[in-house]
Design an enzyme around this catalytic site. Sequence first.
Site, PDB file in Angstrom:
ATOM      1  N   HIS A 313      -3.154   2.764   5.480  1.00 40.52           N
ATOM      2  CA  HIS A 313      -4.180   3.413   4.327  1.00 40.52           C
ATOM      3  C   HIS A 313      -4.197   4.540   3.872  1.00 40.52           C
ATOM      4  CE1 HIS A 313      -8.618   3.782   4.350  1.00 40.52           C
ATOM      5  NE2 HIS A 313      -9.043   3.345   4.510  1.00 40.52           N
ATOM      6  N   ASP A 371      -8.485  -4.253   7.806  1.00 42.81           N
ATOM      7  CA  ASP A 371      -8.744  -6.042   6.927  1.00 42.81           C
ATOM      8  C   ASP A 371      -7.939  -6.541   8.126  1.00 42.81           C
ATOM      9  OD1 ASP A 371     -10.950  -5.632   5.239  1.00 42.81           O
ATOM     10  OD2 ASP A 371      -8.759  -3.956   4.516  1.00 42.81           O
TER      11      ASP A 371
HETATM   12  N1  ACO Z   1       3.395  -1.997   4.340  1.00 44.61           N
HETATM   13  C1  ACO Z   1       4.826  -1.736   3.760  1.00 44.61           C
HETATM   14  N2  ACO Z   1       4.964  -0.402   3.531  1.00 44.61           N
HETATM   15  C2  ACO Z   1       4.046   0.377   3.840  1.00 44.61           C
HETATM   16  C3  ACO Z   1       2.865  -0.364   3.532  1.00 44.61           C
HETATM   17  C4  ACO Z   1       2.771  -1.547   4.453  1.00 44.61           C
HETATM   18  N3  ACO Z   1       1.219  -2.143   5.122  1.00 44.61           N
HETATM   19  N4  ACO Z   1       1.483   1.051   3.351  1.00 44.61           N
HETATM   20  C5  ACO Z   1       2.008   1.912   3.003  1.00 44.61           C
HETATM   21  N5  ACO Z   1       3.005   1.851   3.127  1.00 44.61           N
HETATM   22  C6  ACO Z   1       4.845   2.654   2.776  1.00 44.61           C
HETATM   23  C7  ACO Z   1       5.470   3.233   1.465  1.00 44.61           C
HETATM   24  O1  ACO Z   1       6.479   1.885   1.322  1.00 44.61           O
HETATM   25  C8  ACO Z   1       5.534   4.301   1.695  1.00 44.61           C
HETATM   26  O2  ACO Z   1       6.787   4.622   1.829  1.00 44.61           O
HETATM   27  P1  ACO Z   1       7.391   5.320   1.560  1.00 44.61           P
HETATM   28  O3  ACO Z   1       7.349   6.970   1.465  1.00 44.61           O
HETATM   29  O4  ACO Z   1       8.893   4.963   1.767  1.00 44.61           O
HETATM   30  O5  ACO Z   1       7.365   5.563  -0.341  1.00 44.61           O
HETATM   31  C9  ACO Z   1       4.840   4.945   2.729  1.00 44.61           C
HETATM   32  O6  ACO Z   1       4.364   3.835   3.553  1.00 44.61           O
HETATM   33  C10 ACO Z   1       2.723   5.539   2.518  1.00 44.61           C
HETATM   34  O7  ACO Z   1       2.964   4.510   1.056  1.00 44.61           O
HETATM   35  P2  ACO Z   1       1.823   4.828   0.377  1.00 44.61           P
HETATM   36  O8  ACO Z   1       1.910   3.684  -0.360  1.00 44.61           O
HETATM   37  O9  ACO Z   1       2.400   6.131  -0.840  1.00 44.61           O
HETATM   38  O10 ACO Z   1       0.550   5.171   0.633  1.00 44.61           O
HETATM   39  P3  ACO Z   1      -1.079   5.256   0.213  1.00 44.61           P
HETATM   40  O11 ACO Z   1      -1.558   6.366   0.886  1.00 44.61           O
HETATM   41  O12 ACO Z   1      -1.093   5.392  -1.306  1.00 44.61           O
HETATM   42  O13 ACO Z   1      -1.897   3.582   0.448  1.00 44.61           O
HETATM   43  C11 ACO Z   1      -2.195   1.886   1.072  1.00 44.61           C
HETATM   44  C12 ACO Z   1      -2.381   2.676   1.024  1.00 44.61           C
HETATM   45  C13 ACO Z   1      -2.662   1.724   0.168  1.00 44.61           C
HETATM   46  C14 ACO Z   1      -3.793   1.757   1.694  1.00 44.61           C
HETATM   47  C15 ACO Z   1      -1.050   1.042   1.364  1.00 44.61           C
HETATM   48  O14 ACO Z   1      -0.799   1.191   3.453  1.00 44.61           O
HETATM   49  C16 ACO Z   1      -1.273  -0.498   1.421  1.00 44.61           C
HETATM   50  O15 ACO Z   1      -0.491  -0.759   0.288  1.00 44.61           O
HETATM   51  N6  ACO Z   1      -1.028  -1.252   2.863  1.00 44.61           N
HETATM   52  C17 ACO Z   1      -1.961  -3.136   2.625  1.00 44.61           C
HETATM   53  C18 ACO Z   1      -2.534  -3.414   2.006  1.00 44.61           C
HETATM   54  C19 ACO Z   1      -3.431  -3.112   3.059  1.00 44.61           C
HETATM   55  O16 ACO Z   1      -4.253  -3.865   3.865  1.00 44.61           O
HETATM   56  N7  ACO Z   1      -4.810  -2.753   2.298  1.00 44.61           N
HETATM   57  C20 ACO Z   1      -6.231  -2.116   2.840  1.00 44.61           C
HETATM   58  C21 ACO Z   1      -6.493  -0.984   2.677  1.00 44.61           C
HETATM   59  S1  ACO Z   1      -8.025  -0.495   3.573  1.00 44.61           S
HETATM   60  C22 ACO Z   1      -9.331  -0.885   2.725  1.00 44.61           C
HETATM   61  O17 ACO Z   1      -9.592  -0.991   1.524  1.00 44.61           O
HETATM   62  C23 ACO Z   1     -10.791  -1.776   3.517  1.00 44.61           C
END
Ligand code: ACO
Length: 433
Positions: A313, A371
């Site tokens: 998140h 979610d």
């Molecule tokens: N699975 C695997 N790796 C992940 C995930 C995941 N779900 N989420 C983040 N990471 C990793 C990234 O690859 C990144 O790794 P790195 O530092 O080695 O490059 C690190 O964790 C940070 O991730 P970011 O994408 O930069 O974090 P951000 O805060 O921008 O993203 C987000 C948050 C978009 C929610 C992300 O965690 C994601 O895509 N999750 C899956 C989708 C999801 O469940 N969304 C629902 C959010 S809740 C809502 O909207 C109600």
Amino acid sequence: MQLSDKKATLSFSDGSAPIEFPVYQGTIGPDVIDIRKLYGQSGMFTYDPGFLATASCESGITYIDGDKGQLLYRGYPIDQLAQKCDFLDICHLILNGDLPNKEQKAEFDSLVTHHSLVHEQLHFFLRGFRRDAHPMAVLTGLVGALSAFYHDSTDITNPHHRQVSAIRLIAKMPTLVAMAYKYSQGQPFIYPQNDLSYTGNFLRMMFATPCEEYKVNEVVERALDRIFILHADHEQNASTSTVRLCGSSGTNPFAAIAAGVACLWGPAHGGANEACLQMLEDLQANGGVAKVGEFMEKVKDKNSGVRLMGFGHRVYKNYDPRAKLMQETCKEVLASLGLENDPLFKLAMELERIALEDDYFVQRKLYPNVDFYSGIVQRAIGIPTSLFTAIFALARTVGWIAQWNEMLSDPDYKIGRPRQLYVGPQVRDVPSR
Ligand code: ACO
């Protein structure tokens, strides 16, 4: 907003005089630097695409501490609210600032109940859509169309009008979502029934037919009510900021909320629970629990493009407090419907167990979000995947309208108008043609 003793000073490397800015404190959370005079004093803007470090407003509605995994509505922790209140208590709290007492509750519930019918002409408007239209396309249209039907509550300078619009939106949203569903099924619309709860009535409008009596299942009713509570507001997220920006032009509340619905539709926002359920179903079809280890290797491999949906998140860097409550509800619903052995739930538990022990997730502070379990609950209840985001919109309507109302009540409010860093061509003449 309270002025702090602290001040922030911006200095420049080209010898220009430094500029001092006031700092304000909230009740909890980070302080903010007031840069409103920056352009006037320096001729420069700040640059913050995605609003990673920008507070766009002051608000007294919702507070999130992402490191602690804390979510408060009007100061009350979400877990206490989810355990002790129903959704209309939460609507009263978010809209009016506090939980209702007994008399206020009776009055508020009755007010919402008696606004749940929609103008009959809206049925004909809906019939203009194709039967296979996405429910969010239908909902965006229906909510926007409300402004054509309820002219008597669109004077945004009148607090009474604003209150009536808020009640209308909260009351009519379940009717509109259920209508969108019934239309897609080719079934007749079911009118609201006033002796049912807000959520019980929604379930009946969704699943009853005129051919037989419909009895609301109390466990299912409680579960859906909890989903509504957990999605009611979430601070200045993309759709809420959309509602504020759209509303800041002085447009009517139905138009502003329709903009919020459109924003929520996106897969990076309200569409994530649909994607999570899809992931679980695909994994189940391709080996289930036995293949979890292999799947997790793919998730950790940056080249695979696979993410563990329902994990991570932007704000929570700890367990999303809503995910814990959702997991509890998930267990309760599956047990009550005789689905204790639901393979998708088992798969989700196994994925969570492995992820919480794995260094990849621990180091990046990736935890289940709301979610992760809500799709399993909705699927068990019989809600089709394509309707998940519409359910989210229904629940978030109270947050949107409260935030819109808060903005309009602020004497300092201005039309939202971000600036830009222009990188296009310099001035040039149109060549002769
Ligand atoms: N699975 C695997 N790796 C992940 C995930 C995941 N779900 N989420 C983040 N990471 C990793 C990234 O690859 C990144 O790794 P790195 O530092 O080695 O490059 C690190 O964790 C940070 O991730 P970011 O994408 O930069 O974090 P951000 O805060 O921008 O993203 C987000 C948050 C978009 C929610 C992300 O965690 C994601 O895509 N999750 C899956 C989708 C999801 O469940 N969304 C629902 C959010 S809740 C809502 O909207 C109600």
